[in-house]
Design a protein around this motif. Structure first.
Motif, PDB file in Angstrom:
ATOM      1  N   LEU A  11     -38.924 -44.317  21.199  1.00 52.83           N
ATOM      2  CA  LEU A  11     -39.697 -45.431  20.651  1.00 52.83           C
ATOM      3  C   LEU A  11     -39.359 -46.727  21.379  1.00 52.83           C
ATOM      4  O   LEU A  11     -38.202 -47.003  21.677  1.00 52.83           O
ATOM      5  N   VAL A  12     -40.367 -47.520  21.648  1.00 50.89           N
ATOM      6  CA  VAL A  12     -40.189 -48.799  22.342  1.00 50.89           C
ATOM      7  C   VAL A  12     -39.856 -49.855  21.294  1.00 50.89           C
ATOM      8  O   VAL A  12     -40.638 -50.111  20.381  1.00 50.89           O
ATOM      9  N   HIS A  13     -38.680 -50.471  21.433  1.00 46.58           N
ATOM     10  CA  HIS A  13     -38.210 -51.407  20.418  1.00 46.58           C
ATOM     11  C   HIS A  13     -37.580 -52.621  21.090  1.00 46.58           C
ATOM     12  O   HIS A  13     -37.015 -52.536  22.181  1.00 46.58           O
ATOM     13  N   ALA A  14     -37.662 -53.766  20.422  1.00 48.17           N
ATOM     14  CA  ALA A  14     -37.169 -55.018  20.999  1.00 48.17           C
ATOM     15  C   ALA A  14     -36.588 -55.892  19.906  1.00 48.17           C
ATOM     16  O   ALA A  14     -36.896 -55.741  18.726  1.00 48.17           O
ATOM     17  N   GLY A  15     -35.731 -56.834  20.334  1.00 45.63           N
ATOM     18  CA  GLY A  15     -35.207 -57.844  19.424  1.00 45.63           C
ATOM     19  C   GLY A  15     -33.759 -57.692  19.048  1.00 45.63           C
ATOM     20  O   GLY A  15     -33.152 -58.616  18.516  1.00 45.63           O
ATOM     21  N   ALA A  16     -33.174 -56.530  19.310  1.00 48.55           N
ATOM     22  CA  ALA A  16     -31.767 -56.293  19.011  1.00 48.55           C
ATOM     23  C   ALA A  16     -31.207 -55.374  20.087  1.00 48.55           C
ATOM     24  O   ALA A  16     -31.951 -54.643  20.744  1.00 48.55           O
ATOM     25  N   GLY A  17     -29.886 -55.415  20.263  1.00 50.47           N
ATOM     26  CA  GLY A  17     -29.302 -54.573  21.298  1.00 50.47           C
ATOM     27  C   GLY A  17     -27.805 -54.758  21.410  1.00 50.47           C
ATOM     28  O   GLY A  17     -27.173 -55.459  20.618  1.00 50.47           O
ATOM     29  N   ARG A  18     -27.239 -54.143  22.438  1.00 52.80           N
ATOM     30  CA  ARG A  18     -25.781 -54.136  22.620  1.00 52.80           C
ATOM     31  C   ARG A  18     -25.246 -55.460  23.135  1.00 52.80           C
ATOM     32  O   ARG A  18     -24.045 -55.730  23.038  1.00 52.80           O
ATOM     33  N   THR A  19     -26.089 -56.281  23.738  1.00 56.93           N
ATOM     34  CA  THR A  19     -25.726 -57.607  24.213  1.00 56.93           C
ATOM     35  C   THR A  19     -26.902 -58.537  23.948  1.00 56.93           C
ATOM     36  O   THR A  19     -28.010 -58.081  23.609  1.00 56.93           O
ATOM     37  N   LEU A  20     -26.681 -59.815  24.139  1.00 55.00           N
ATOM     38  CA  LEU A  20     -27.783 -60.766  23.971  1.00 55.00           C
ATOM     39  C   LEU A  20     -28.864 -60.521  25.008  1.00 55.00           C
ATOM     40  O   LEU A  20     -30.064 -60.600  24.708  1.00 55.00           O
ATOM     41  N   ALA A  21     -28.471 -60.206  26.220  1.00 54.58           N
ATOM     42  CA  ALA A  21     -29.465 -59.932  27.268  1.00 54.58           C
ATOM     43  C   ALA A  21     -30.334 -58.743  26.887  1.00 54.58           C
ATOM     44  O   ALA A  21     -31.556 -58.755  27.088  1.00 54.58           O
ATOM     45  N   ALA A  22     -29.711 -57.703  26.322  1.00 58.89           N
ATOM     46  CA  ALA A  22     -30.472 -56.519  25.909  1.00 58.89           C
ATOM     47  C   ALA A  22     -31.381 -56.839  24.731  1.00 58.89           C
ATOM     48  O   ALA A  22     -32.518 -56.341  24.651  1.00 58.89           O
ATOM     49  N   ALA A  23     -30.905 -57.656  23.786  1.00 57.47           N
ATOM     50  CA  ALA A  23     -31.711 -58.004  22.618  1.00 57.47           C
ATOM     51  C   ALA A  23     -32.897 -58.888  22.987  1.00 57.47           C
ATOM     52  O   ALA A  23     -33.946 -58.828  22.347  1.00 57.47           O
ATOM     53  N   ALA A  24     -32.723 -59.706  24.025  1.00 58.49           N
ATOM     54  CA  ALA A  24     -33.760 -60.672  24.391  1.00 58.49           C
ATOM     55  C   ALA A  24     -34.753 -60.155  25.404  1.00 58.49           C
ATOM     56  O   ALA A  24     -35.815 -60.757  25.588  1.00 58.49           O
ATOM     57  N   GLU A  25     -34.446 -59.061  26.074  1.00 59.79           N
ATOM     58  CA  GLU A  25     -35.290 -58.626  27.176  1.00 59.79           C
ATOM     59  C   GLU A  25     -36.613 -58.040  26.702  1.00 59.79           C
ATOM     60  O   GLU A  25     -36.705 -57.500  25.599  1.00 59.79           O
ATOM     61  N   PRO A  26     -37.654 -58.124  27.520  1.00 58.37           N
ATOM     62  CA  PRO A  26     -38.920 -57.465  27.193  1.00 58.37           C
ATOM     63  C   PRO A  26     -38.756 -55.953  27.263  1.00 58.37           C
ATOM     64  O   PRO A  26     -38.014 -55.429  28.098  1.00 58.37           O
ATOM     65  N   ARG A  27     -39.446 -55.261  26.385  1.00 59.09           N
ATOM     66  CA  ARG A  27     -39.531 -53.803  26.439  1.00 59.09           C
ATOM     67  C   ARG A  27     -40.994 -53.438  26.675  1.00 59.09           C
ATOM     68  O   ARG A  27     -41.898 -54.070  26.110  1.00 59.09           O
ATOM     69  N   TYR A  28     -41.238 -52.405  27.462  1.00 59.95           N
ATOM     70  CA  TYR A  28     -42.583 -52.138  27.960  1.00 59.95           C
ATOM     71  C   TYR A  28     -43.115 -50.781  27.512  1.00 59.95           C
ATOM     72  O   TYR A  28     -42.355 -49.815  27.352  1.00 59.95           O
ATOM     73  N   ILE A  29     -44.436 -50.745  27.339  1.00 62.22           N
ATOM     74  CA  ILE A  29     -45.134 -49.490  27.105  1.00 62.22           C
ATOM     75  C   ILE A  29     -46.348 -49.455  28.029  1.00 62.22           C
ATOM     76  O   ILE A  29     -47.055 -50.458  28.195  1.00 62.22           O
ATOM     77  N   ASP A  30     -46.571 -48.309  28.653  1.00 63.14           N
ATOM     78  CA  ASP A  30     -47.702 -48.130  29.556  1.00 63.14           C
ATOM     79  C   ASP A  30     -48.817 -47.378  28.847  1.00 63.14           C
ATOM     80  O   ASP A  30     -48.583 -46.326  28.230  1.00 63.14           O
ATOM     81  N   THR A  31     -50.014 -47.927  28.907  1.00 64.14           N
ATOM     82  CA  THR A  31     -51.186 -47.288  28.328  1.00 64.14           C
ATOM     83  C   THR A  31     -52.268 -47.196  29.394  1.00 64.14           C
ATOM     84  O   THR A  31     -52.177 -47.835  30.446  1.00 64.14           O
ATOM     85  N   VAL A  32     -53.304 -46.437  29.100  1.00 62.64           N
ATOM     86  CA  VAL A  32     -54.390 -46.294  30.069  1.00 62.64           C
ATOM     87  C   VAL A  32     -55.136 -47.614  30.263  1.00 62.64           C
ATOM     88  O   VAL A  32     -55.809 -47.805  31.283  1.00 62.64           O
TER      89      VAL A  32
END
Length: 428
Positions: free
Chosen positions: A104-125
């Motif tokens: 699942l593509v998820h954003a906003g939290a993570g192991r570091t601030l950089a991970a929590a703040a980074e964009p997460r991507y999904i590819d669609t047609v």
């Protein structure tokens, strides 16, 4: 590009087998390229330690509830909320593991601030979509931190903090100073400033009970986003804009104007507009558990709150001793006892507010960067049902919630047409 957006998914139970409500919603959302929800619960097997603070309820569910959200078709998740750290770093890492295990593509939290703040991507047609998540409602211990060359980073949320200044008249300021001198209410903070453990303030300000006051000709309050957090948000948006066709920003915020949950805080409006200025296509807001207005800023939609999609905060199966102590109960009490006391036996709280149990699903259609249409579909979450049955969404023809959004959107200059049991946001 077809987008579906919902508000909070505080899911604590499994979807009943052959549930027609879920099936109808799944079919209604079918065909969208991206389907977004806000995950407002931790998902793990009692991993991590319960925090001494919580977002209101220590939010924990079996990881299998993620399979039910996947059944609806959701493929984008924000999980930066006031509940992300209900079970501290252990709960966060376990939830991340369960999200990742399902792809699942998820954003906003993570192991570091950089991970929590980074964009997460999904590819669609129809193109590539980036999701960036942040929350303004959290305990300060929930902030993620970045590593240094010698110290590892800290798991947590991507924060949207705000500065708060209270302006008061000269006579009111003198009264505050007198109270402070007589009670030593800020003695510790003043000593910390003298000893260098806190940052010294300006000469024209006064700290009272941890709040910053300044003199003015009238009394009022101003809140502004913290520059550091806006710069981090906009940097992520600008990076995502060069790596994706569409950029979605998810902002979780309980803060309001006065005591009116329907009105977003001033700093949230500033932050949302700054995100659009930086290149975001849309802002999906949530948090107060009621709907808020829609703004079209620079032709881009800001949903200040999409309300609830699933809301089952009275169905969490296990709660820590802190919860029972809070309501004057012994730790050998059960969750039913706690929910009884918290709600004064069904007489107060979110359970008796009908607006909490009416919401919408938003459908957006884009042609390149041009927003073609926004449709709002009303849903009902079972206000009159027992608390252990409430919370599942169902398509409805109730237009009251649509009329409420229409009225709440008018101060932003947004025109909404309600007809045929749905609402259309006028985009041109």
């Amino acid at each position: 590009m077809r987008m579906i957006a919902t508000g909070d998914s505080f899911i604590a139970r499994r979807i009943p087998e052959n549930d027609k409500r879920a099936k109808n919603i799944k079919e209604w959302m079918n065909g969208a390229d991206v389907r977004f929800t806000n995950l407002e619960i931790t998902t793990h097997h009692k991993e991590g330690y319960p925090s001494p603070f919580s977002g209101g309820t220590w939010a924990m569910a079996e990881p299998s509830v993620l399979d039910d959200l996947t059944y609806y078709g959701f493929n984008l998740y924000n999980w930066a909320t006031n509940h992300t750290m209900d079970y501290l770093q252990g709960g966060l890492l376990a939830t991340e593991r369960e999200l990742d295990a399902r792809g699942l593509v998820h954003a906003g939290a993570g192991r570091t601030l950089a991970a929590a703040a980074e964009p997460r991507y999904i590819d669609t047609v129809q193109g590539r979509v980036a999701l960036i998540g942040a929350t303004s409602t959290f305990h300060e211990a929930s902030l993620a931190g970045d590593p240094t060359p010698h110290i590892k980073g800290r798991p947590g949320i991507n924060p949207l903090r705000y500065e708060e200044v209270y302006y008061v008249t000269k006579s009111e300021m003198e009264t505050l100073k007198q109270i402070s001198n007589n009670t030593d209410i800020d003695a510790n903070e003043m000593l910390n400033r003298l000893e260098g453990f806190s940052v010294e303030g300006g000469q024209d300000e006064f700290l009272f009970s941890g709040k910053l006051f300044k003199s003015a000709d009238r009394s009022y309050r101003v809140r502004r986003p913290v520059k550091q957090d806006i710069e981090r948000l906009t940097a992520s948006i600008q990076a995502a804009r060069r790596q994706a066709d569409y950029v979605i920003v998810s902002l979780h915020s309980h803060e309001m104007e006065g005591m009116d949950k329907n009105k977003p805080a001033d700093f949230l409006q500033d932050a949302a507009r700054a995100c659009i200025d930086a290149g975001a296509h849309t802002i999906f807001g949530h948090g107060p558990h009621v709907v808020r207005g829609v703004e079209l800023y620079q032709g881009r939609p800001i949903f200040y709150s999409l309300g609830n999609f699933i809301f089952q905060n009275d169905s969490v199966s296990y709660l820590p001793s802190d919860f029972y102590h809070k309501y004057g109960l012994r730790t050998d009490a059960n969750v039913a006892d706690g929910y009884d006391i918290r709600s004064d036996y069904g007489r107060k709280g979110l359970g008796v507010n009908p607006n909490v149990w009416e919401s919408v699903i938003a459908k957006l259609i884009w042609n390149g960067d041009d927003l073609q249409s926004i449709e709002l579909q009303p849903i009902n979450l079972g206000f009159k049902q027992a608390r252990y049955q409430k919370g599942w969404p169902e398509l409805t023809d109730n237009v009251e919630v649509l009329q409420r959004i229409k009225e709440l959107s008018e101060p932003f200059g947004t025109e909404i047409v309600v007809a045929d049991n749905k609402a259309i946001v006028v985009c041109t």
